[in-house]
Write a protein that holds these residues in place. Structure first.
Motif, PDB file in Angstrom:
ATOM      1  N   TYR B  43       0.837  -1.206   0.000  1.00 34.61           N
ATOM      2  CA  TYR B  43       0.000   0.000   0.000  1.00 34.61           C
ATOM      3  C   TYR B  43       0.869   1.253   0.000  1.00 34.61           C
ATOM      4  O   TYR B  43       0.520   2.253  -0.624  1.00 34.61           O
ATOM      5  N   GLY B 295      -7.971  10.697   0.839  1.00 32.11           N
ATOM      6  CA  GLY B 295      -7.079  11.310   1.807  1.00 32.11           C
ATOM      7  C   GLY B 295      -7.252  12.808   1.857  1.00 32.11           C
ATOM      8  O   GLY B 295      -7.017  13.420   2.885  1.00 32.11           O
ATOM      9  N   TYR B 305      -2.381   8.634   3.973  1.00 33.79           N
ATOM     10  CA  TYR B 305      -3.420   7.942   4.744  1.00 33.79           C
ATOM     11  C   TYR B 305      -4.505   7.388   3.818  1.00 33.79           C
ATOM     12  O   TYR B 305      -5.015   6.282   4.035  1.00 33.79           O
ATOM     13  N   GLY B 306      -4.859   8.170   2.805  1.00 27.44           N
ATOM     14  CA  GLY B 306      -5.877   7.705   1.859  1.00 27.44           C
ATOM     15  C   GLY B 306      -5.468   6.410   1.199  1.00 27.44           C
ATOM     16  O   GLY B 306      -6.239   5.450   1.133  1.00 27.44           O
ATOM     17  N   LEU B 308      -3.310   4.187   2.245  1.00 25.07           N
ATOM     18  CA  LEU B 308      -3.275   3.078   3.200  1.00 25.07           C
ATOM     19  C   LEU B 308      -4.696   2.610   3.545  1.00 25.07           C
ATOM     20  O   LEU B 308      -4.994   1.416   3.517  1.00 25.07           O
ATOM     21  N   LEU B 309      -5.568   3.584   3.834  1.00 23.42           N
ATOM     22  CA  LEU B 309      -6.917   3.219   4.284  1.00 23.42           C
ATOM     23  C   LEU B 309      -7.727   2.526   3.194  1.00 23.42           C
ATOM     24  O   LEU B 309      -8.341   1.476   3.430  1.00 23.42           O
ATOM     25  N   VAL B 310      -7.737   3.110   1.987  1.00 21.93           N
ATOM     26  CA  VAL B 310      -8.565   2.529   0.926  1.00 21.93           C
ATOM     27  C   VAL B 310      -8.099   1.118   0.617  1.00 21.93           C
ATOM     28  O   VAL B 310      -8.906   0.193   0.479  1.00 21.93           O
ATOM     29  N   ASN B 311      -6.780   0.930   0.541  1.00 20.35           N
ATOM     30  CA  ASN B 311      -6.277  -0.399   0.215  1.00 20.35           C
ATOM     31  C   ASN B 311      -6.539  -1.401   1.326  1.00 20.35           C
ATOM     32  O   ASN B 311      -6.836  -2.567   1.075  1.00 20.35           O
ATOM     33  N   TRP B 312      -6.398  -0.906   2.565  1.00 25.85           N
ATOM     34  CA  TRP B 312      -6.660  -1.791   3.695  1.00 25.85           C
ATOM     35  C   TRP B 312      -8.132  -2.203   3.670  1.00 25.85           C
ATOM     36  O   TRP B 312      -8.478  -3.376   3.827  1.00 25.85           O
ATOM     37  N   ALA B 313      -9.008  -1.209   3.418  1.00 25.48           N
ATOM     38  CA  ALA B 313     -10.442  -1.528   3.333  1.00 25.48           C
ATOM     39  C   ALA B 313     -10.701  -2.500   2.196  1.00 25.48           C
ATOM     40  O   ALA B 313     -11.467  -3.448   2.330  1.00 25.48           O
ATOM     41  N   LEU B 344     -10.329  13.168   3.845  1.00 18.23           N
ATOM     42  CA  LEU B 344     -10.081  13.044   5.279  1.00 18.23           C
ATOM     43  C   LEU B 344      -9.384  14.270   5.844  1.00 18.23           C
ATOM     44  O   LEU B 344      -9.721  14.759   6.921  1.00 18.23           O
TER      45      LEU B 344
END
Lengths: 308, 374
Positions: B43, B295, B305-306, B308-313, B344
């Motif tokens: 990510y 993000g 952060y965007g 990391l978050l989108v991919n994690w989701a 975000l």
């Protein structure tokens, strides 16, 4: 490379290849007309255009099943009913989308692009959940099957001719709507000067919604026509979207005639090159030439002179 | 913040950088097992692209839908070097032509194409990772921005480039590995990149490089160049009439974004161990835009952060509800655009930060502008 063929064979190859190009041309025209209305006249980038087409295709598929089950006697005519239903289905969805999403984003064209891309993902998954991931094909009515011999060596498929006729018919209809109807006059007025158009009493909000709906409806009809020459799957719409946008941009946004001219040149270039090169290289070369021309002439082939 | 007193880092920005460093270097490695950490390493490589997009799109107003092209070019440059290293004559002795990559052998090529040979050198490959995407971006940029093509048209044409490159890679199977891409990469100068330890080291390298990229991006945003970019985004004509050469600024920022994407692609190849056209095309390119949009397109830290978050989701959703993921992603696109256009970072600076400062009452702070969280 030509030494292996005789003169008449070569002629036949070019004629057949040219005809294949004409079918591709019809496909491009059908795809691009709806987009030319939405993108060209309203400046909205609808990345879900392909999914509106697929909706039309699914409507056609289910109409054909309905006719086969309940009215087998009338099966030969189901396609005309399906086309109208496809227009209504895609058009209604278009109205709904305009009302819920697009109207909030007119001032931010790049954001409509992202939002409609999101919409296209949702629609794809919706089709997959509702209709299954497998591609479906409709049963073509018997009068459309087979091919018509022109000479001993040249044969043209009837469904191809039918799609061509349809493309011409729909282009005419769009042309008449744009340039002869009251709605078309209003759309063009808004395109030229939104504030003035509102001041002289045109309901710009309603015209926008209707325009988007009609554009999506035309896409639905295009999807309906596609079922005659190919199968339909949930993600089929995405394959067409880049081609379609390039056709409209290359033709010069806002010009229906330009869209048709650019569809013609792109499709002919591609299908003639396909004979000499592999399919993928022909596609790459065509796209590169189109992009190259657009870099030199960003306004496209036919441009409207507008005061911005 | 006045122009005369304009430190490189305000307190808020320094804090934002520190928090991100804490998350990447301490929190994630401590909280995750090796497999998950490797995923987050992947990510992070997308975050490079997102940071570049935050500069191009957020600051410069240029939306590129072809960042996958640059990501792919960087990744392929790296993959070509690794593939050549993996294809020693001993490793490939069962092929009809030993010493060339396996997919070339399958496609009846009997010698290495000339343009592959420079990639025997790591130095050349590393330079190419940055230079090739930049050259591409420069050509596209000069052709488009000099003719004042922008906005929607630029987006559509960059998207066409993503389509062209994908078709080309898939079509030229013998030279590029086709739809499978370049796979089975083994070592980097003799160092096995497939082990768990190597993946962990690469994660930290990724994080460190990302910070280098972030510092460059931050510096650009803070410099005069960054302010001209924002002025250009908001009132292009006024900047032009003030005597600035608008096109050059756009070309520069587009090339910088391409370089970041190229580095990200190369790191992706190392971290994940392959490169394929599925990371080049239209769909991944648009997904990269959504990382940045979620993000916050104005914030370079937010972009990380965007990503990391989108991919994690994406990973966790598609593990548990594969059917729902596309609904989620599509809904995210629409929601971000319609409800949180600044992502975000916007929510943070507009909603959360005023609350926090109100709580602390450390001093009367004015509502933070969007520049505050970069």
């Amino acid at each position: 490379m030509f030494s292996d063929y005789s003169m008449s064979e070569l002629g036949a190859i070019f004629a057949m290849q040219g005809f294949a190009g004409l079918i591709l041309f019809s496909v491009f025209v059908l795809m691009a007309l709806g987009l030319a209305i939405i993108f060209g006249q309203m400046g909205v980038i609808n990345m879900a255009h392909g999914e509106f087409m697929i909706l039309g295709a699914y409507v056609t598929y289910f109409t054909s099943i309905f006719f086969a089950d309940y009215m087998p006697a009338l099966f030969g005519t189901y396609f005309f009913v399906a086309m109208i239903l496809a227009f209504i289905a895609s058009g209604t969805l278009g109205l709904l989308v305009e009302w819920s999403i697009i109207r909030h984003l007119y001032k931010r064209p790049l954001d409509t692009l992202l939002a409609t891309w999101g919409l296209s993902l949702i629609l794809q998954q919706l089709y997959r959940t509702a209709f299954g991931a497998r591609e479906v094909g409709v049963t073509i009515p018997s009068w459309m099957m087979g091919s018509m011999p022109v000479t001993d060596m040249i044969e043209v498929p009837i469904n191809g001719i039918f799609v061509m006729v349809l493309a011409v018919g729909i282009s005419m209809a769009v042309y008449i709507m744009m340039f002869r109807s009251n709605w078309g006059k209003q759309v063009r007025a808004i395109n030229q000067n939104r504030v003035m158009a509102g001041a002289v009493g045109i309901n710009t909000e309603w015209t926008d919604r209707l325009t988007f709906g009609i554009g999506c409806g035309v896409a639905g009809v295009a999807g309906s026509a596609f079922t005659m020459i190919g199968s339909t799957g949930p993600t089929a719409g995405q394959l067409y979207i880049v081609d379609t946008f390039l056709v409209v941009v290359f033709g010069g946004a806002g010009s229906i005639l330009g869209t048709i001219a650019s569809a013609f040149s792109i499709s002919q270039a591609q299908s003639i090159m396909e004979f000499f090169l592999s399919g993928s290289m022909a596609k790459v070369l065509t796209l590169l030439v189109v992009v190259g021309i657009l870099m030199v002439r960003p306004q496209g082939l036919f441009s409207l002179k507008l005061r911005k | 913040m006045t122009l005369s007193k304009n430190p490189l880092f305000t307190r808020h920005e320094a804090a934002a950088f520190a928090v991100l460093a804490f998350v990447i270097f301490l929190l994630l490695p401590a909280a995750l097992d090796n497999f998950r950490l490797n995923l987050f390493g992947k990510y992070l490589t997308y975050a490079f692209v997102a940071v570049g997009l935050a500069l191009c799109w957020g600051a410069g107003g240029i939306l590129s839908l072809g960042q996958g092209v640059f990501f792919g070019l960087g990744g392929y440059c790296m993959a070509m070097f690794l593939k050549l290293e993996a294809s020693t004559p001993e490793n490939t002795s069962i092929q009809s032509t030993p010493g060339i990559p396996d997919f070339m052998d399958w496609n009846q090529l009997t010698e290495l194409p000339l343009w592959w040979t420079p990639f025997y050198s790591l130095t050349f490959a590393l330079i190419a990772v940055v230079i090739v995407p930049v050259i591409f971006a420069f050509i596209i940029g000069v052709a488009m921005f000099r003719r004042r093509v922008g906005g929607v048209y630029f987006a559509i044409i960059t998207q066409a480039f993503a389509a062209i490159l994908t078709i080309l890679i898939i079509g030229q199977q013998g030279f590029t590995g086709g739809v499978n891409g370049i796979t089975d990469l083994r070592t980097l100068k003799g160092w096995d990149i497939r082990t768990d330890e190597a993946k962990e080291v690469l994660y930290y390298v990724n994080g460190a490089l990302l910070f280098v990229v972030l510092f460059i991006a931050h510096f650009v945003r803070k410099s005069k160049l960054g302010r001209i970019l924002i002025a250009m985004r908001d009132q292009e004509d006024r900047v032009r009439f003030s005597g600035y050469d608008v096109a050059s600024f756009k070309i520069f920022i587009f090339c910088l974004g391409a370089a970041f994407a190229g580095i990200g692609g190369a790191m992706f190849t190392l971290q994940v161990g392959f490169m394929s056209p599925t990371l080049v095309g239209i769909v991944p390119s648009i997904e990269m835009v959504i990382f940045c949009a979620v993000g916050g397109r104005l914030s370079i830290i937010g972009a990380v952060y965007g990503a990391l978050l989108v991919n994690w989701a994406k990973t966790s959703f598609s593990e548990s509800f594969p059917e729902l993921w596309l609904f989620g992603l599509g809904g995210l696109f629409i929601a971000v655009v319609m409800l949180f256009p600044n992502g975000l970072a916007g929510v943070w600076t507009e909603k959360v930060l005023p609350q926090l400062t109100g709580l602390w009452k450390s001093r009367k702070s004015q509502p933070q502008k969007e520049e505050a969280l970069q």
